[in-house]
Design a protein around this motif. Sequence first.
Motif, PDB file in Angstrom:
ATOM      1  N   ASN A  95      39.604  60.822 102.593  1.00  0.00           N
ATOM      2  CA  ASN A  95      38.355  60.586 103.320  1.00  0.00           C
ATOM      3  C   ASN A  95      37.238  61.489 102.797  1.00  0.00           C
ATOM      4  OD1 ASN A  95      39.604  58.667 104.868  1.00  0.00           O
ATOM      5  ND2 ASN A  95      39.745  59.918 106.708  1.00  0.00           N
ATOM      6  N   THR A  96      37.560  62.737 102.511  1.00  0.00           N
ATOM      7  CA  THR A  96      36.561  63.661 101.968  1.00  0.00           C
ATOM      8  C   THR A  96      36.056  63.165 100.624  1.00  0.00           C
ATOM      9  OG1 THR A  96      37.630  65.505 103.118  1.00  0.00           O
ATOM     10  CG2 THR A  96      36.134  66.062 101.323  1.00  0.00           C
ATOM     11  N   ALA A  97      36.970  62.686  99.769  1.00  0.00           N
ATOM     12  CA  ALA A  97      36.558  62.174  98.454  1.00  0.00           C
ATOM     13  C   ALA A  97      35.688  60.925  98.593  1.00  0.00           C
ATOM     14  CB  ALA A  97      37.790  61.879  97.607  1.00  0.00           C
ATOM     15  N   VAL A  98      36.035  60.037  99.521  1.00  0.00           N
ATOM     16  CA  VAL A  98      35.245  58.815  99.712  1.00  0.00           C
ATOM     17  C   VAL A  98      33.865  59.167 100.282  1.00  0.00           C
ATOM     18  CG1 VAL A  98      35.103  56.631 100.978  1.00  0.00           C
ATOM     19  CG2 VAL A  98      37.257  57.334  99.953  1.00  0.00           C
ATOM     20  N   ILE A  99      33.807  60.133 101.194  1.00  0.00           N
ATOM     21  CA  ILE A  99      32.513  60.554 101.749  1.00  0.00           C
ATOM     22  C   ILE A  99      31.648  61.157 100.647  1.00  0.00           C
ATOM     23  CG2 ILE A  99      31.398  62.200 103.316  1.00  0.00           C
ATOM     24  CD1 ILE A  99      33.758  61.717 105.244  1.00  0.00           C
ATOM     25  N   ASP A 100      32.253  61.938  99.758  1.00  0.00           N
ATOM     26  CA  ASP A 100      31.494  62.486  98.627  1.00  0.00           C
ATOM     27  C   ASP A 100      30.983  61.377  97.719  1.00  0.00           C
ATOM     28  OD1 ASP A 100      31.827  65.059  99.524  1.00  0.00           O
ATOM     29  OD2 ASP A 100      33.533  65.495  98.218  1.00  0.00           O
ATOM     30  N   SER A 101      31.803  60.361  97.482  1.00  0.00           N
ATOM     31  CA  SER A 101      31.360  59.224  96.664  1.00  0.00           C
ATOM     32  C   SER A 101      30.206  58.501  97.338  1.00  0.00           C
ATOM     33  CB  SER A 101      32.512  58.249  96.432  1.00  0.00           C
ATOM     34  OG  SER A 101      33.537  58.849  95.696  1.00  0.00           O
ATOM     35  N   LEU A 102      30.291  58.325  98.643  1.00  0.00           N
ATOM     36  CA  LEU A 102      29.206  57.660  99.374  1.00  0.00           C
ATOM     37  C   LEU A 102      27.913  58.473  99.320  1.00  0.00           C
ATOM     38  CD1 LEU A 102      31.102  56.353 102.525  1.00  0.00           C
ATOM     39  CD2 LEU A 102      29.956  54.953 100.804  1.00  0.00           C
ATOM     40  N   SER A 103      28.040  59.790  99.379  1.00  0.00           N
ATOM     41  CA  SER A 103      26.831  60.619  99.348  1.00  0.00           C
ATOM     42  C   SER A 103      26.168  60.565  97.974  1.00  0.00           C
ATOM     43  CB  SER A 103      27.148  62.060  99.734  1.00  0.00           C
ATOM     44  OG  SER A 103      27.928  62.678  98.736  1.00  0.00           O
ATOM     45  N   HIS A 104      26.950  60.374  96.914  1.00  0.00           N
ATOM     46  CA  HIS A 104      26.371  60.301  95.574  1.00  0.00           C
ATOM     47  C   HIS A 104      25.844  58.906  95.232  1.00  0.00           C
ATOM     48  CE1 HIS A 104      27.339  64.370  94.654  1.00  0.00           C
ATOM     49  NE2 HIS A 104      28.637  64.182  94.754  1.00  0.00           N
TER      50      HIS A 104
END
Length: 168
Positions: A95-104
């Motif tokens: 989830n943290t990795a997906v949230i980081d992808s969404l923020s970028h």
Amino acid sequence: MNCIRIAFSTLLLTMFLLPSLSFGQGNEGTIEASWNRAPSQPAERIVTPPPPAPAPKTGDMSYTKTAWESQRANTSRPWPALSANPTMKEYFDVNTAVIDSLSHLYCLSSNYIGTLRIRNQQAMQSKEPGMRQFDYDGKAKPADSGQPSLQALHKELLQLLDRCLVGR
């Protein structure tokens, strides 16, 4: 009387000479004065070398694999994959990795990204937002597992990511 004449004549002389001296010194900072002080021989010019010639192009510059023709696959995802029986820590990391992808990707607002991060952390800590930590009987509420919440958040994040990527 002689003293007054001498003082008056020196005062009169200084009144006439001072403005002429200041006028002569006032032209020192002008453009005309700088042209008059210029050296008679021109300064040596610095010659820059010409840029190097571009490398010759060869005829065999075709790419065999391009990103435009490739399909989306699990190997192209930048976040880790979940195992068969994921733990809470695995869900949290994904989830943290997906949230980081969404923020970028810049398709969601920064406030919404922050809310997703907080929800992920609260689910990892088994704290459901908006739920009370006690019953009205005075007994402490047993701590629920945050895994259902992490699973639901994971599904929501994947849907958001898919919507962001489809729009591009």
